[in-house]
Design a protein around this motif. Structure first.
Motif, PDB file in Angstrom:
ATOM      1  N   VAL A 189      -3.719 -17.203  56.259  1.00 58.32           N
ATOM      2  CA  VAL A 189      -2.530 -16.407  55.936  1.00 58.32           C
ATOM      3  C   VAL A 189      -1.465 -17.305  55.301  1.00 58.32           C
ATOM      4  O   VAL A 189      -0.856 -16.938  54.284  1.00 58.32           O
ATOM      5  N   GLU A 190      -1.296 -18.485  55.892  1.00 60.38           N
ATOM      6  CA  GLU A 190      -0.311 -19.436  55.363  1.00 60.38           C
ATOM      7  C   GLU A 190      -0.656 -19.848  53.938  1.00 60.38           C
ATOM      8  O   GLU A 190       0.192 -19.875  53.045  1.00 60.38           O
ATOM      9  N   GLU A 191      -1.945 -20.145  53.724  1.00 55.94           N
ATOM     10  CA  GLU A 191      -2.376 -20.620  52.403  1.00 55.94           C
ATOM     11  C   GLU A 191      -2.136 -19.563  51.331  1.00 55.94           C
ATOM     12  O   GLU A 191      -1.770 -19.877  50.209  1.00 55.94           O
ATOM     13  N   ARG A 192      -2.340 -18.309  51.687  1.00 61.80           N
ATOM     14  CA  ARG A 192      -2.092 -17.243  50.708  1.00 61.80           C
ATOM     15  C   ARG A 192      -0.605 -17.201  50.351  1.00 61.80           C
ATOM     16  O   ARG A 192      -0.237 -17.081  49.176  1.00 61.80           O
ATOM     17  N   GLY A 193       0.239 -17.305  51.378  1.00 60.20           N
ATOM     18  CA  GLY A 193       1.678 -17.314  51.136  1.00 60.20           C
ATOM     19  C   GLY A 193       2.088 -18.501  50.274  1.00 60.20           C
ATOM     20  O   GLY A 193       2.875 -18.365  49.322  1.00 60.20           O
ATOM     21  N   LEU A 194       1.519 -19.652  50.575  1.00 66.78           N
ATOM     22  CA  LEU A 194       1.863 -20.851  49.801  1.00 66.78           C
ATOM     23  C   LEU A 194       1.348 -20.740  48.372  1.00 66.78           C
ATOM     24  O   LEU A 194       2.029 -21.132  47.419  1.00 66.78           O
ATOM     25  N   ALA A 195       0.136 -20.197  48.221  1.00 69.56           N
ATOM     26  CA  ALA A 195      -0.461 -20.098  46.877  1.00 69.56           C
ATOM     27  C   ALA A 195       0.348 -19.143  46.000  1.00 69.56           C
ATOM     28  O   ALA A 195       0.596 -19.424  44.819  1.00 69.56           O
ATOM     29  N   THR A 196       0.775 -18.013  46.569  1.00 68.02           N
ATOM     30  CA  THR A 196       1.550 -17.068  45.757  1.00 68.02           C
ATOM     31  C   THR A 196       2.946 -17.632  45.484  1.00 68.02           C
ATOM     32  O   THR A 196       3.491 -17.458  44.385  1.00 68.02           O
ATOM     33  N   THR A 197       3.499 -18.352  46.471  1.00 72.20           N
ATOM     34  CA  THR A 197       4.812 -18.967  46.253  1.00 72.20           C
ATOM     35  C   THR A 197       4.735 -19.981  45.114  1.00 72.20           C
ATOM     36  O   THR A 197       5.578 -20.010  44.212  1.00 72.20           O
ATOM     37  N   ALA A 198       3.674 -20.794  45.138  1.00 76.61           N
ATOM     38  CA  ALA A 198       3.518 -21.845  44.121  1.00 76.61           C
ATOM     39  C   ALA A 198       3.291 -21.263  42.732  1.00 76.61           C
ATOM     40  O   ALA A 198       3.574 -21.911  41.715  1.00 76.61           O
ATOM     41  N   ALA A 199       2.790 -20.013  42.675  1.00 83.74           N
ATOM     42  CA  ALA A 199       2.457 -19.414  41.375  1.00 83.74           C
ATOM     43  C   ALA A 199       3.663 -18.789  40.676  1.00 83.74           C
ATOM     44  O   ALA A 199       3.589 -18.454  39.488  1.00 83.74           O
ATOM     45  N   VAL A 200       4.766 -18.634  41.391  1.00 80.09           N
ATOM     46  CA  VAL A 200       5.950 -18.022  40.766  1.00 80.09           C
ATOM     47  C   VAL A 200       6.498 -18.981  39.705  1.00 80.09           C
ATOM     48  O   VAL A 200       6.582 -20.191  39.905  1.00 80.09           O
ATOM     49  N   GLN A 201       6.878 -18.387  38.546  1.00 84.36           N
ATOM     50  CA  GLN A 201       7.256 -19.198  37.380  1.00 84.36           C
ATOM     51  C   GLN A 201       8.707 -19.686  37.524  1.00 84.36           C
ATOM     52  O   GLN A 201       9.626 -19.086  36.976  1.00 84.36           O
ATOM     53  N   THR A 202       8.888 -20.767  38.273  1.00 82.26           N
ATOM     54  CA  THR A 202      10.260 -21.195  38.592  1.00 82.26           C
ATOM     55  C   THR A 202      10.873 -22.115  37.532  1.00 82.26           C
ATOM     56  O   THR A 202      12.069 -22.404  37.603  1.00 82.26           O
ATOM     57  N   HIS A 203      10.078 -22.576  36.580  1.00 80.90           N
ATOM     58  CA  HIS A 203      10.650 -23.491  35.594  1.00 80.90           C
ATOM     59  C   HIS A 203      11.483 -22.763  34.536  1.00 80.90           C
ATOM     60  O   HIS A 203      12.238 -23.391  33.800  1.00 80.90           O
ATOM     61  N   LEU A 204      11.358 -21.431  34.459  1.00 75.81           N
ATOM     62  CA  LEU A 204      12.230 -20.676  33.553  1.00 75.81           C
ATOM     63  C   LEU A 204      13.445 -20.201  34.346  1.00 75.81           C
ATOM     64  O   LEU A 204      13.316 -19.840  35.513  1.00 75.81           O
ATOM     65  N   PRO A 205      14.621 -20.177  33.743  1.00 77.79           N
ATOM     66  CA  PRO A 205      15.808 -19.749  34.492  1.00 77.79           C
ATOM     67  C   PRO A 205      15.743 -18.258  34.837  1.00 77.79           C
ATOM     68  O   PRO A 205      15.132 -17.475  34.111  1.00 77.79           O
ATOM     69  N   GLU A 206      16.362 -17.874  35.945  1.00 79.00           N
ATOM     70  CA  GLU A 206      16.466 -16.458  36.317  1.00 79.00           C
ATOM     71  C   GLU A 206      17.392 -15.755  35.340  1.00 79.00           C
ATOM     72  O   GLU A 206      18.335 -16.364  34.838  1.00 79.00           O
ATOM     73  N   ASN A 207      17.145 -14.473  35.105  1.00 76.00           N
ATOM     74  CA  ASN A 207      18.068 -13.654  34.325  1.00 76.00           C
ATOM     75  C   ASN A 207      19.004 -12.946  35.308  1.00 76.00           C
ATOM     76  O   ASN A 207      18.586 -12.030  36.017  1.00 76.00           O
ATOM     77  N   PRO A 208      20.275 -13.370  35.385  1.00 77.32           N
ATOM     78  CA  PRO A 208      21.180 -12.818  36.407  1.00 77.32           C
ATOM     79  C   PRO A 208      21.373 -11.308  36.272  1.00 77.32           C
ATOM     80  O   PRO A 208      21.511 -10.598  37.267  1.00 77.32           O
ATOM     81  N   GLU A 209      21.356 -10.813  35.027  1.00 74.86           N
ATOM     82  CA  GLU A 209      21.589  -9.373  34.842  1.00 74.86           C
ATOM     83  C   GLU A 209      20.409  -8.562  35.395  1.00 74.86           C
ATOM     84  O   GLU A 209      20.584  -7.525  36.031  1.00 74.86           O
ATOM     85  N   TYR A 210      19.196  -9.069  35.109  1.00 72.79           N
ATOM     86  CA  TYR A 210      17.980  -8.431  35.653  1.00 72.79           C
ATOM     87  C   TYR A 210      18.061  -8.432  37.181  1.00 72.79           C
ATOM     88  O   TYR A 210      17.834  -7.423  37.848  1.00 72.79           O
ATOM     89  N   LYS A 211      18.469  -9.568  37.715  1.00 67.26           N
ATOM     90  CA  LYS A 211      18.516  -9.708  39.169  1.00 67.26           C
ATOM     91  C   LYS A 211      19.556  -8.768  39.790  1.00 67.26           C
ATOM     92  O   LYS A 211      19.325  -8.151  40.824  1.00 67.26           O
ATOM     93  N   GLN A 212      20.693  -8.649  39.107  1.00 65.30           N
ATOM     94  CA  GLN A 212      21.768  -7.816  39.630  1.00 65.30           C
ATOM     95  C   GLN A 212      21.440  -6.323  39.491  1.00 65.30           C
ATOM     96  O   GLN A 212      21.666  -5.527  40.398  1.00 65.30           O
ATOM     97  N   THR A 213      20.856  -5.971  38.320  1.00 63.26           N
ATOM     98  CA  THR A 213      20.572  -4.562  38.048  1.00 63.26           C
ATOM     99  C   THR A 213      19.553  -4.000  39.037  1.00 63.26           C
ATOM    100  O   THR A 213      19.658  -2.859  39.477  1.00 63.26           O
ATOM    101  N   PHE A 214      18.558  -4.836  39.369  1.00 58.21           N
ATOM    102  CA  PHE A 214      17.504  -4.373  40.280  1.00 58.21           C
ATOM    103  C   PHE A 214      17.575  -5.118  41.610  1.00 58.21           C
ATOM    104  O   PHE A 214      16.567  -5.552  42.163  1.00 58.21           O
ATOM    105  N   ALA A 215      18.809  -5.234  42.113  1.00 59.60           N
ATOM    106  CA  ALA A 215      19.041  -6.062  43.303  1.00 59.60           C
ATOM    107  C   ALA A 215      18.142  -5.671  44.474  1.00 59.60           C
ATOM    108  O   ALA A 215      17.752  -6.515  45.287  1.00 59.60           O
ATOM    109  N   MET A 216      17.771  -4.362  44.529  1.00 55.54           N
ATOM    110  CA  MET A 216      16.970  -3.919  45.677  1.00 55.54           C
ATOM    111  C   MET A 216      15.578  -4.554  45.694  1.00 55.54           C
ATOM    112  O   MET A 216      14.900  -4.564  46.723  1.00 55.54           O
ATOM    113  N   LEU A 217      15.140  -5.102  44.548  1.00 56.37           N
ATOM    114  CA  LEU A 217      13.808  -5.708  44.491  1.00 56.37           C
ATOM    115  C   LEU A 217      13.785  -7.138  44.997  1.00 56.37           C
ATOM    116  O   LEU A 217      12.740  -7.667  45.363  1.00 56.37           O
ATOM    117  N   PHE A 218      14.945  -7.793  44.956  1.00 56.04           N
ATOM    118  CA  PHE A 218      14.948  -9.236  45.194  1.00 56.04           C
ATOM    119  C   PHE A 218      15.657  -9.554  46.499  1.00 56.04           C
ATOM    120  O   PHE A 218      16.803  -9.179  46.690  1.00 56.04           O
TER     121      PHE A 218
END
Ligand code: NAI
Length: 285
Positions: A255-284
């Motif tokens: 279970v831990e490995e799945r969580g770590l693997a999906t966490t590691a796969a998120v594309q963090t090297h690109l900056p977040e889009n604040p407007e996207y984040k704010q507009t759909f705040a319920m998702l994040f």
């Protein structure tokens, strides 16, 4: 949840895990309906539960929508309201993916996913209508969270019902209905006999040979948890409003490995889009 005097409805409730859950809910003071396709399982479960007037046993094929509605009417006639729905009835085939026929897919998905859909569509409006709050538990499996080879049909169906609970949870919690995905490892049960209720029009299987080999491969039931253990675990999960009700510490690393693997796969090297984040705040979160 204040359980005594309220009513639970457990599909596949006459054997194995469903019976364990029914036992625990009965022990918590609830009225319990066990709904099952097998009358012989219902007869022995009623004797085992020994709950008198607080137990109702009804024959139901969860893939039959008309029957599901009729059974819901009968339960309401008997107990008034339904508060807890446990979508637990399930069947399984195991083996190499390339051997699966359409009938293998249709049978397992029809019962495990279709039956759950039928439970939700039939029961959710009734639970919401009485306004006393409620709980929906779907019996998924640890294999919905931890990749297990040779179980593509079964595990992908279990992932579907887990996802249903994840999606419904934030939607329904403010309206007093809590949703939980129950994901156990191996439990002592009769699931190896599931083929006995397989409909004739879905009989064509690619797993006949694999099943024979599996049947002669030894009995490991003594290594599995008991239905009483998992029933108590589900009761605890209901009382604690847990979204994920898991068992079996043996799977912790997976279970831990799945969580770590999906966490590691998120594309963090690109900056977040604040407007996207704010507009759909319920998702994040
Ligand atoms: P079981 O075979 O002992 O109990 C399942 C019950 O569901 C049986 O009484 C059966 O007659 C009934 N059923 C089957 N098809 C039905 C239908 N179309 N409509 C109504 N009832 C139907 O098996 P078990 O293991 O207790 O299975 C319960 C659930 O737990 C299933 O969803 C299964 O996938 C899940 N599960 C089982 C695990 C195990 O190791 N036994 C592990 C993880 C999940």
């Amino acid at each position: 949840q204040n359980l005594p005097g309220k009513t639970a409805f457990v599909t596949g409730g006459a054997s194995g895990i469903g019976l364990g859950i029914a036992k625990a809910l009965l022990g918590a003071g609830m009225n319990v309906t066990i709904a099952d396709i097998r009358q012989d399982h219902l007869d022995s479960a009623v004797a085992e539960l020994d709950g008198g007037e607080r137990v109702l046993a009804v024959q139901l094929d969860v893939t039959n929508r008309e029957q599901f509605a009729a059974v819901a009417d009968a339960v309401e006639a008997r107990f008034g309201k339904i508060h807890i729905l446990v979508n637990n009835a399930g069947v399984a085939v195991v083996g190499p993916t390339e051997l699966a026929t359409f009938a293998d897919w249709d049978w397992v998905m029809g019962v495990n996913v279709g039956g759950t859909i039928n439970g939700i569509v039939t029961m959710l409006p009734r639970i919401l209508a009485h306004g006393e709050g409620g709980h929906i538990v779907c019996t998924a499996s640890m294999s919905a969270l931890v990749p297990v080879g040779m179980t593509t049909i079964y595990s992908s169906g279990k992932a579907a019902v887990t996802s249903m609970m994840e999606c419904m949870r934030p939607e329904l919690e403010p309206r007093g209905v809590i949703c939980s995905a129950f994901c156990p490892g191996a439990v002592q049960s009769n699931i190896a006999d599931a083929g006995k209720t397989r409909p004739a029009d879905l009989a064509e299987t690619g797993y006949a040979e694999a099943d024979k080999r599996r049947a002669s491969g030894g009995n490991f039931m003594h290594l599995y948890q008991t239905k009483e253990q998992v029933g108590e675990r589900v009761l605890e999960g209901i009382l604690n409003d847990e979204l994920y009700i898991l068992t079996h510490a043996e799977f912790l690393t997976g279970v831990e490995e799945r969580g770590l693997a999906t966490t590691a796969a998120v594309q963090t090297h690109l900056p977040e889009n604040p407007e996207y984040k704010q507009t759909f705040a319920m998702l994040f979160r």
